[in-house]
Scaffold this motif. Structure first.
Motif, PDB file in Angstrom:
ATOM      1  N   ALA A 178       0.843  -1.204   0.000  1.00  0.00           N
ATOM      2  CA  ALA A 178       0.000   0.000   0.000  1.00  0.00           C
ATOM      3  C   ALA A 178       0.873   1.247   0.000  1.00  0.00           C
ATOM      4  O   ALA A 178       0.963   1.964   0.996  1.00  0.00           O
ATOM      5  CB  ALA A 178      -0.936  -0.004   1.213  1.00  0.00           C
ATOM      6  N   CYS A 189       0.397   4.032  -1.158  1.00  0.00           N
ATOM      7  CA  CYS A 189      -0.356   5.273  -0.965  1.00  0.00           C
ATOM      8  C   CYS A 189      -0.323   5.753   0.478  1.00  0.00           C
ATOM      9  O   CYS A 189      -0.722   6.889   0.776  1.00  0.00           O
ATOM     10  CB  CYS A 189      -1.799   5.102  -1.419  1.00  0.00           C
ATOM     11  N   LEU A 190       0.173   4.921   1.398  1.00  0.00           N
ATOM     12  CA  LEU A 190       0.302   5.361   2.795  1.00  0.00           C
ATOM     13  C   LEU A 190       1.224   6.575   2.900  1.00  0.00           C
ATOM     14  O   LEU A 190       1.126   7.353   3.848  1.00  0.00           O
ATOM     15  CB  LEU A 190       0.847   4.225   3.666  1.00  0.00           C
ATOM     16  N   LYS A 225      -0.845   9.758   2.975  1.00  0.00           N
ATOM     17  CA  LYS A 225      -1.873   9.921   3.995  1.00  0.00           C
ATOM     18  C   LYS A 225      -1.417  10.924   5.049  1.00  0.00           C
ATOM     19  O   LYS A 225      -0.244  10.981   5.407  1.00  0.00           O
ATOM     20  CB  LYS A 225      -2.190   8.583   4.668  1.00  0.00           C
ATOM     21  N   ARG A 246      -7.050   6.253  12.748  1.00  0.00           N
ATOM     22  CA  ARG A 246      -7.281   4.856  12.396  1.00  0.00           C
ATOM     23  C   ARG A 246      -6.470   3.923  13.281  1.00  0.00           C
ATOM     24  O   ARG A 246      -6.948   2.885  13.735  1.00  0.00           O
ATOM     25  CB  ARG A 246      -6.941   4.621  10.922  1.00  0.00           C
ATOM     26  N   ALA A 302      -3.914  -2.304   3.665  1.00  0.00           N
ATOM     27  CA  ALA A 302      -5.013  -1.709   2.907  1.00  0.00           C
ATOM     28  C   ALA A 302      -6.113  -1.194   3.820  1.00  0.00           C
ATOM     29  O   ALA A 302      -6.837  -0.251   3.470  1.00  0.00           O
ATOM     30  CB  ALA A 302      -5.589  -2.726   1.922  1.00  0.00           C
ATOM     31  N   ASN A 307      -6.591   2.462   4.465  1.00  0.00           N
ATOM     32  CA  ASN A 307      -7.180   3.312   3.439  1.00  0.00           C
ATOM     33  C   ASN A 307      -8.695   3.422   3.573  1.00  0.00           C
ATOM     34  O   ASN A 307      -9.315   4.280   2.954  1.00  0.00           O
ATOM     35  CB  ASN A 307      -6.855   2.765   2.038  1.00  0.00           C
ATOM     36  N   TYR A 308      -9.282   2.531   4.367  1.00  0.00           N
ATOM     37  CA  TYR A 308     -10.735   2.513   4.486  1.00  0.00           C
ATOM     38  C   TYR A 308     -11.216   3.610   5.428  1.00  0.00           C
ATOM     39  O   TYR A 308     -10.527   3.995   6.371  1.00  0.00           O
ATOM     40  CB  TYR A 308     -11.211   1.154   5.000  1.00  0.00           C
ATOM     41  N   SER A 309     -12.430   4.061   5.181  1.00  0.00           N
ATOM     42  CA  SER A 309     -13.034   5.103   6.013  1.00  0.00           C
ATOM     43  C   SER A 309     -13.228   4.606   7.440  1.00  0.00           C
ATOM     44  O   SER A 309     -13.764   3.509   7.659  1.00  0.00           O
ATOM     45  CB  SER A 309     -14.381   5.509   5.418  1.00  0.00           C
TER      46      SER A 309
END
Length: 385
Positions: free
Chosen positions: A274, A276-277, A280, A288, A308, A311-313
């Motif tokens: 992941a 994309c962290l 963030k 989170r 992953a 990444n979730y709401s």
């Protein structure tokens, strides 16, 4: 006659509802008045305000770039050209504020020639008008016609190309042979195919016309994070790395280690899955992480192998699904003990089908409570003591 020509232009540019004027309008205006000799009383700033529609502040800034103009002859021709393309007064004002030197462009030799060339490539008058508005500086260069087919082939459609041009209009007049193609060759050497290169450049348009040394640095940074060239995630790492400095990336990695209590090895594992962290925010990760550690009871190593979920709401997915499954467990309605990751990784449809629908009779309020929790309202049944 000069006064008449100025009145025509002002009226045309101040009427956004007017229908597009046939393109040869600039020829009619040019023919209607003889060439204007240098006018010592011509005030550029006043022209920008009164004829082009700029604010006084915009005009003051723009006038410094076109202070050499001594008459309205050339800018009048340019304004007629823009009106002929169908640009409204507001469009013209925005364009001139963005690129005042556009008023100095040659209409016949450059602008009209580019329109003809782009029309031959299949672009409509509306397409060309959008291109002029997004990239006025590039439209003043004749290379735009020869470069466009390459970009249309690269991105697959004109709409995709416009999305790239909007943040980086300079690509249209960048050298394909000296800059763009060598940069893309570096990406191919990293194992990226044409489709992935196209997607990556749409996300990071600066890849197309930055210095090759900077692209090489990005690749080195991506590899330094533990993601090898040729891997499926490499383009995602390049996107995450972007044009951030080594210092910024080091700070991002350090934040991941501190917030998630990860070792260097665990950071590498997480980023390989992941990347994309890296983009963030610190606050988002902290919220989170606190929930996953304190309420769910997950260990840092588990999260590193299933990153992953970060990444979730938090309010729309992590919390409501956790509370719904915990409710089922406490009421003896689950025969198995699913892992938390399998619960949150499922699609919404799959989660509802597996954990909500089968319990309509035993827990008639579960569906309603779950929906409320997804909206940020914690129902009484989901409050555990």
């Amino acid at each position: 006659m000069l006064h008449l020509r100025r009145c025509i232009l002002t009226r045309l540019l101040s009427s956004p509802a007017a229908s597009p004027i046939p393109f040869p309008l600039h020829r009619l205006i040019s023919a209607a008045a003889p060439a204007v000799s240098p006018n010592p009383s011509f005030a550029v700033e006043d022209y920008l305000v009164g004829t082009c529609g700029l604010t006084r502040a915009q005009a003051l800034k723009a006038s410094t770039k076109i202070s050499h103009l001594k008459s309205p002859s050339r800018p009048d021709a340019v304004l007629a050209f823009l009106t002929g393309l169908g640009l409204s007064g507001a469009d013209v004002a925005a364009l001139v504020a963005k690129d005042p030197l556009f008023l100095c462009a040659g209409v016949e030799k450059t602008l009209a020639s580019n329109v003809a060339g782009l029309t031959d490539l299949g672009l409509s008058r509306t397409d060309i008008a959008r291109l002029v508005s997004l990239a006025p500086h590039s439209f003043r260069c004749k290379s735009i016609v020869s470069n466009l087919p390459y970009y249309l082939s690269l991105f697959g459609s004109y709409e995709n190309l416009l999305r790239v041009i909007k943040p980086n209009p300079g690509i249209l007049n960048s050298s394909l042979e000296k800059v763009v193609k060598p940069n893309l060759a570096i990406l191919r050497e990293c194992g990226l195919g044409a489709c992935h290169i196209s997607k990556l450049c749409m996300l990071v348009p600066r890849l197309l016309n930055s210095k090759q040394e900077r692209i090489q640095e990005m690749v080195a940074c991506a590899e330094g994070l533990g993601v090898p060239r040729g891997s499926a995630m490499f383009r995602h790492v390049l996107h995450a790395v972007g044009f951030r400095s080594r210092e910024t990336l080091a700070a991002k990695v350090d934040n991941l280690k501190k917030t998630l209590r990860w070792s260097d090895a665990e950071v590498g594992i997480a980023l390989s899955k992941a990347p994309c962290l890296l983009v963030k925010s610190k606050d988002m990760l902290l919220l989170r992480t606190e929930f996953l550690f304190s309420e769910v009871g997950l260990q840092p190593a588990f999260i590193a192998h299933c990153p992953a979920m970060l990444n979730y709401s938090l309010e729309g997915r992590l919390k409501p699904r956790y509370y719904a499954v915990k409710f089922l467990k406490q009421n003896g309605l689950l025969k198995c003990d699913p892992s938390y990751y399998s619960v949150v990784a499922a699609t919404e449809k799959a989660f509802v089908k597996k954990y909500i629908c089968p319990h309509e009779e035993a827990a008639p309020h579960l569906a309603e409570d779950y929906v409320a929790a997804c909206r940020g309202k914690l129902p009484a049944n989901f409050i555990f003591t």
